[in-house]
Design a protein around this motif. Structure first.
Motif, PDB file in Angstrom:
ATOM      1  N   TRP A  18       0.828  -1.201   0.000  1.00 22.04           N
ATOM      2  CA  TRP A  18       0.000   0.000   0.000  1.00 22.04           C
ATOM      3  C   TRP A  18       0.859   1.246   0.000  1.00 22.04           C
ATOM      4  CZ3 TRP A  18      -0.340   3.789   3.960  1.00 22.04           C
ATOM      5  CH2 TRP A  18      -1.330   4.762   3.746  1.00 22.04           C
ATOM      6  N   ARG A  19       0.433   2.223  -0.767  1.00 25.05           N
ATOM      7  CA  ARG A  19       1.033   3.554  -0.741  1.00 25.05           C
ATOM      8  C   ARG A  19      -0.091   4.560  -0.879  1.00 25.05           C
ATOM      9  NH1 ARG A  19       2.581   7.454  -4.261  1.00 25.05           N
ATOM     10  NH2 ARG A  19       2.075   6.199  -6.094  1.00 25.05           N
ATOM     11  N   LYS A  20      -0.114   5.544  -0.015  1.00 26.98           N
ATOM     12  CA  LYS A  20      -1.169   6.551  -0.060  1.00 26.98           C
ATOM     13  C   LYS A  20      -1.084   7.331  -1.358  1.00 26.98           C
ATOM     14  CE  LYS A  20      -2.965  10.619   2.387  1.00 26.98           C
ATOM     15  NZ  LYS A  20      -4.389  10.208   2.244  1.00 26.98           N
ATOM     16  N   LEU A  21      -2.217   7.460  -2.026  1.00 28.23           N
ATOM     17  CA  LEU A  21      -2.281   8.226  -3.267  1.00 28.23           C
ATOM     18  C   LEU A  21      -2.417   9.703  -2.918  1.00 28.23           C
ATOM     19  CD1 LEU A  21      -2.411   7.658  -6.351  1.00 28.23           C
ATOM     20  CD2 LEU A  21      -4.898   7.755  -6.159  1.00 28.23           C
ATOM     21  N   GLY A  39     -12.788  10.833 -13.295  1.00 21.97           N
ATOM     22  CA  GLY A  39     -12.337   9.742 -12.442  1.00 21.97           C
ATOM     23  C   GLY A  39     -11.806  10.290 -11.126  1.00 21.97           C
ATOM     24  N   ALA A  40     -12.212   9.673 -10.018  1.00 23.00           N
ATOM     25  CA  ALA A  40     -11.726  10.058  -8.696  1.00 23.00           C
ATOM     26  C   ALA A  40     -11.360   8.786  -7.950  1.00 23.00           C
ATOM     27  CB  ALA A  40     -12.788  10.834  -7.922  1.00 23.00           C
ATOM     28  N   GLY A  41     -10.212   8.797  -7.271  1.00 23.64           N
ATOM     29  CA  GLY A  41      -9.804   7.579  -6.597  1.00 23.64           C
ATOM     30  C   GLY A  41      -8.934   7.831  -5.385  1.00 23.64           C
ATOM     31  N   ASP A  95      -2.914  -9.037  -0.003  1.00 25.35           N
ATOM     32  CA  ASP A  95      -2.170  -7.783   0.059  1.00 25.35           C
ATOM     33  C   ASP A  95      -3.017  -6.707   0.730  1.00 25.35           C
ATOM     34  OD1 ASP A  95      -0.092  -8.941  -1.308  1.00 25.35           O
ATOM     35  OD2 ASP A  95      -0.714  -8.157  -3.260  1.00 25.35           O
ATOM     36  N   ARG A  96      -2.403  -5.926   1.612  1.00 24.38           N
ATOM     37  CA  ARG A  96      -3.128  -4.834   2.259  1.00 24.38           C
ATOM     38  C   ARG A  96      -3.102  -3.615   1.336  1.00 24.38           C
ATOM     39  NH1 ARG A  96      -5.016  -5.311   6.979  1.00 24.38           N
ATOM     40  NH2 ARG A  96      -4.968  -3.072   7.420  1.00 24.38           N
ATOM     41  N   PHE A  97      -3.825  -3.756   0.255  1.00 23.96           N
ATOM     42  CA  PHE A  97      -3.922  -2.697  -0.747  1.00 23.96           C
ATOM     43  C   PHE A  97      -5.345  -2.692  -1.286  1.00 23.96           C
ATOM     44  CE2 PHE A  97      -3.965  -1.001  -5.009  1.00 23.96           C
ATOM     45  CZ  PHE A  97      -3.172   0.130  -4.918  1.00 23.96           C
ATOM     46  N   ALA A  98      -6.022  -1.563  -1.152  1.00 28.29           N
ATOM     47  CA  ALA A  98      -7.396  -1.445  -1.638  1.00 28.29           C
ATOM     48  C   ALA A  98      -7.557  -0.132  -2.384  1.00 28.29           C
ATOM     49  CB  ALA A  98      -8.383  -1.521  -0.476  1.00 28.29           C
ATOM     50  N   GLN A  99      -8.572  -0.079  -3.230  1.00 26.04           N
ATOM     51  CA  GLN A  99      -8.862   1.123  -3.999  1.00 26.04           C
ATOM     52  C   GLN A  99     -10.354   1.422  -3.953  1.00 26.04           C
ATOM     53  OE1 GLN A  99      -7.236  -0.557  -7.684  1.00 26.04           O
ATOM     54  NE2 GLN A  99      -5.836   1.166  -7.795  1.00 26.04           N
ATOM     55  N   PHE A 100     -10.672   2.694  -3.799  1.00 28.56           N
ATOM     56  CA  PHE A 100     -12.045   3.157  -3.988  1.00 28.56           C
ATOM     57  C   PHE A 100     -12.026   4.139  -5.146  1.00 28.56           C
ATOM     58  CE2 PHE A 100     -15.410   6.278  -3.458  1.00 28.56           C
ATOM     59  CZ  PHE A 100     -16.525   5.437  -3.426  1.00 28.56           C
ATOM     60  N   PHE A 201      -9.179  12.730  -2.513  1.00 30.23           N
ATOM     61  CA  PHE A 201      -9.296  12.085  -3.815  1.00 30.23           C
ATOM     62  C   PHE A 201      -8.271  12.620  -4.806  1.00 30.23           C
ATOM     63  CE2 PHE A 201     -13.654  11.058  -2.413  1.00 30.23           C
ATOM     64  CZ  PHE A 201     -13.688   9.717  -2.767  1.00 30.23           C
ATOM     65  N   ALA A 202      -7.766  11.728  -5.634  1.00 29.07           N
ATOM     66  CA  ALA A 202      -7.007  12.111  -6.820  1.00 29.07           C
ATOM     67  C   ALA A 202      -8.020  12.152  -7.959  1.00 29.07           C
ATOM     68  CB  ALA A 202      -5.908  11.101  -7.114  1.00 29.07           C
ATOM     69  N   ILE A 203      -8.206  13.309  -8.547  1.00 26.38           N
ATOM     70  CA  ILE A 203      -9.246  13.511  -9.558  1.00 26.38           C
ATOM     71  C   ILE A 203      -8.616  13.834 -10.906  1.00 26.38           C
ATOM     72  CG2 ILE A 203     -11.166  15.008 -10.251  1.00 26.38           C
ATOM     73  CD1 ILE A 203     -11.836  15.343  -7.287  1.00 26.38           C
ATOM     74  N   VAL A 204      -9.114  13.173 -11.930  1.00 28.06           N
ATOM     75  CA  VAL A 204      -8.664  13.432 -13.303  1.00 28.06           C
ATOM     76  C   VAL A 204      -9.894  13.606 -14.183  1.00 28.06           C
ATOM     77  CG1 VAL A 204      -7.432  12.544 -15.311  1.00 28.06           C
ATOM     78  CG2 VAL A 204      -6.526  12.129 -13.018  1.00 28.06           C
ATOM     79  N   LYS A 205      -9.876  14.655 -15.003  1.00 25.77           N
ATOM     80  CA  LYS A 205     -10.958  14.907 -15.960  1.00 25.77           C
ATOM     81  C   LYS A 205     -10.338  14.998 -17.350  1.00 25.77           C
ATOM     82  CE  LYS A 205     -11.132  18.050 -13.231  1.00 25.77           C
ATOM     83  NZ  LYS A 205     -11.184  19.366 -12.556  1.00 25.77           N
TER      84      LYS A 205
END
Length: 215
Positions: A18-21, A39-41, A95-100, A201-205
């Motif tokens: 895991w790495r913080k986005l 997109g937001a994640g 793996d302790r890695f998740a995405q929303f 959130f990391a947001i891309v348009k």
């Protein structure tokens, strides 16, 4: 298929740490494209064994995994800003890695309103939570969808192969659904507050915003 071939080295699973986005907001110009994409994640440090995993799995269905979810009703039905909008939650088996993630497709001219409505609705979800009625209705819908998926041979084989890979059994799926069935609105709201920060959130348009006159 591989005959007498043998791997020169033993199999080792590639782990995903895991790495913080980092929070960000980026716009990409895509000239002459009729539609635009939002997109937001964010990344979360958890896997499927985490105590909050069942709550976030159901929360995702409430947020944007259904035609009765918050994002769909707000952005698609009520405001008519997007052709399609949904959220996706994924956590690693080990793996302790998740995405929303949340995504939407819209007319480029509507993108500022799509982003504003997304931010507003996510803030309302985190601060105000879900009502008992919507939790009951969408919990029932979610569990019924799991049954329907197991009636599909391809989906069932995919599940069995995944279980075999990790050493799981279908009893694990049954236990997960039992936990989801027992969730209360308060438990779901608490898990959302612990893991989802609307300001992170990391947001891309992406779209032809110049032609649409959008700054």
């Amino acid at each position: 298929l591989f005959g007498s071939w043998n791997s020169p080295s033993p199999y080792t699973m590639i782990r995903r740490p895991w790495r913080k986005l980092d929070a960000m907001n980026q716009t990409i110009q895509t000239p002459d494209k009729a539609n635009s994409f939002f997109g937001a994640g964010m990344t979360l440090e958890m896997n499927e064994s985490d105590p909050d995993y069942p709550a976030l799995l159901l929360a995702d269905h409430l947020i944007g995994g259904s035609s009765r979810s918050r994002l769909w009703l707000r952005i698609r039905e009520k405001e008519g800003l997007s052709y399609a909008v949904q959220s996706v939650f994924y956590a690693g088996a080990v793996d302790r890695f998740a995405q929303f993630l949340a995504i939407a497709i819209a007319n480029p001219a509507n993108m500022p309103k799509v982003e504003s409505s997304f931010n507003d609705e996510m803030a309302k979800i985190v601060s105000g939570g879900f009502s008992a009625d919507e939790v009951a209705a969408l919990k029932k819908e979610f569990l019924e969808e799991q049954q329907v998926q197991r009636a599909d041979d391809r989906m069932l084989v995919r599940q069995l192969v995944r279980d075999a890979h990790y050493g799981f059994t279908m009893a694990r799926e049954a236990e997960l659904e039992r936990k989801i069935s027992a969730l209360t609105p308060g438990e779901i709201d608490a898990a959302v507050k612990r893991y989802i920060d609307p300001g992170s959130f990391a947001i891309v348009k992406a779209g032809d915003f110049k032609k649409a006159g959008v700054k």
